[in-house]
Design an enzyme around this catalytic site. Structure first.
Site, PDB file in Angstrom:
ATOM      1  N   HIS A   1     -44.541  -6.093   0.382  1.00  0.00           N
ATOM      2  CA  HIS A   1     -43.882  -6.968  -0.597  1.00  0.00           C
ATOM      3  C   HIS A   1     -44.825  -7.888  -1.362  1.00  0.00           C
ATOM      4  O   HIS A   1     -44.517  -8.254  -2.496  1.00  0.00           O
ATOM      5  CB  HIS A   1     -42.815  -7.834   0.109  1.00  0.00           C
TER       6      HIS A   1
ATOM      7  N   CYS B   1     -60.261 -17.023  12.213  1.00  0.00           N
ATOM      8  CA  CYS B   1     -60.786 -18.322  12.660  1.00  0.00           C
ATOM      9  C   CYS B   1     -60.027 -18.674  13.941  1.00  0.00           C
ATOM     10  O   CYS B   1     -59.530 -17.784  14.641  1.00  0.00           O
ATOM     11  CB  CYS B   1     -60.718 -19.385  11.562  1.00  0.00           C
TER      12      CYS B   1
ATOM     13  N   THR C   1     -57.195 -20.645  14.331  1.00  0.00           N
ATOM     14  CA  THR C   1     -55.751 -20.544  14.105  1.00  0.00           C
ATOM     15  C   THR C   1     -55.373 -19.484  13.073  1.00  0.00           C
ATOM     16  O   THR C   1     -54.208 -19.090  13.004  1.00  0.00           O
ATOM     17  CB  THR C   1     -55.204 -21.881  13.564  1.00  0.00           C
TER      18      THR C   1
ATOM     19  N   ASP D   1     -65.198 -17.428  11.443  1.00  0.00           N
ATOM     20  CA  ASP D   1     -66.014 -18.589  11.807  1.00  0.00           C
ATOM     21  C   ASP D   1     -66.406 -18.410  13.272  1.00  0.00           C
ATOM     22  O   ASP D   1     -66.193 -17.347  13.865  1.00  0.00           O
ATOM     23  CB  ASP D   1     -65.260 -19.902  11.520  1.00  0.00           C
TER      24      ASP D   1
ATOM     25  N   HIS E   1     -41.026  -6.184  -6.365  1.00  0.00           N
ATOM     26  CA  HIS E   1     -42.049  -7.005  -5.711  1.00  0.00           C
ATOM     27  C   HIS E   1     -43.262  -7.218  -6.628  1.00  0.00           C
ATOM     28  O   HIS E   1     -43.940  -8.234  -6.541  1.00  0.00           O
ATOM     29  CB  HIS E   1     -42.465  -6.376  -4.382  1.00  0.00           C
TER      30      HIS E   1
HETATM   31  C1  RB5 Z   1     -62.625 -24.518  14.553  1.00  0.00           C
HETATM   32  O1  RB5 Z   1     -62.681 -25.364  15.652  1.00  0.00           O
HETATM   33  C2  RB5 Z   1     -61.213 -24.429  14.019  1.00  0.00           C
HETATM   34  O2  RB5 Z   1     -60.835 -25.643  13.445  1.00  0.00           O
HETATM   35  C3  RB5 Z   1     -61.074 -23.289  13.027  1.00  0.00           C
HETATM   36  O3  RB5 Z   1     -61.464 -22.112  13.624  1.00  0.00           O
HETATM   37  C4  RB5 Z   1     -59.691 -23.026  12.483  1.00  0.00           C
HETATM   38  O4  RB5 Z   1     -58.761 -22.947  13.533  1.00  0.00           O
HETATM   39  C5  RB5 Z   1     -59.226 -23.905  11.397  1.00  0.00           C
HETATM   40  O5  RB5 Z   1     -58.161 -23.679  10.799  1.00  0.00           O
END
Ligand code: RB5
Length: 151
Positions: free
Chosen positions: A98, A65, A67, A7, A133
């Site tokens: 695994h 993304c 996180t 993203d 596994h």
């Molecule tokens: C975008 O701001 C953020 O929410 C996205 O990149 C991600 O971290 C969501 O899980």
């Protein structure tokens, strides 16, 4: 073949992985977007990249993304995808050994480029161990099909 997608939050790290890992090592890749830092929601890139894995156009997906969590949640909704959100080397290695994970996810706001490249490298170069596994991975896939796997 590996497909990479992100993203907007993951876009700069995706570009860095392409430039400093894929291109420098001659690794064939598909860039499934996004293609700019403009807002682009992670579910779109997750589904686009994972559809390519399921269609056989790529063996594995690398998904970034902010996180790593949102894009992994979306990826795991695509049937046949086993996406692992990893920000440490051990997990990125063992999710191949695994879990036979076919998508690696991490957060650009969590890991730096150096660690991200180590994660990608070990993920792409570790084979599934199979054996006991394989039974467990099969149980995961049976859950996906709506089967009850417990007694
Ligand atoms: C975008 O701001 C953020 O929410 C996205 O990149 C991600 O971290 C969501 O899980």
């Amino acid at each position: 073949m590996v497909v990479i997608a992100s993203d907007h939050a993951g876009f700069p790290l995706k570009e860095e992985i392409i430039e400093t890992y894929f291109k420098k090592n001659g690794i064939e890749y598909i860039d499934a977007g996004c293609y700019s830092p403009e807002r682009y929601d992670y579910a779109l890139s997750a589904q686009k990249a994972c559809d390519m894995v399921i269609a056989g156009k790529a063996d594995k997906a690398i998904l970034v993304c902010g996180t790593g969590v949102g894009i992994s949640m979306a990826a795991n909704k695509v049937k046949g995808i086993r996406a692992a959100c990893c920000s440490d080397y051990f997990s990125a290695k063992y999710t191949r050994l695994h879990n036979d994970a076919n998508a690696l996810c991490f957060g650009a706001r969590v890991v730096g480029a150096g660690l991200a490249i180590e994660l990608v490298d070990v993920f792409l170069n570790t084979e599934f161990e199979g054996g006991r596994h394989a039974t467990r991975v099969d149980q995961i896939m049976r859950i996906e099909k709506g089967e009850k796997v417990y007694e």
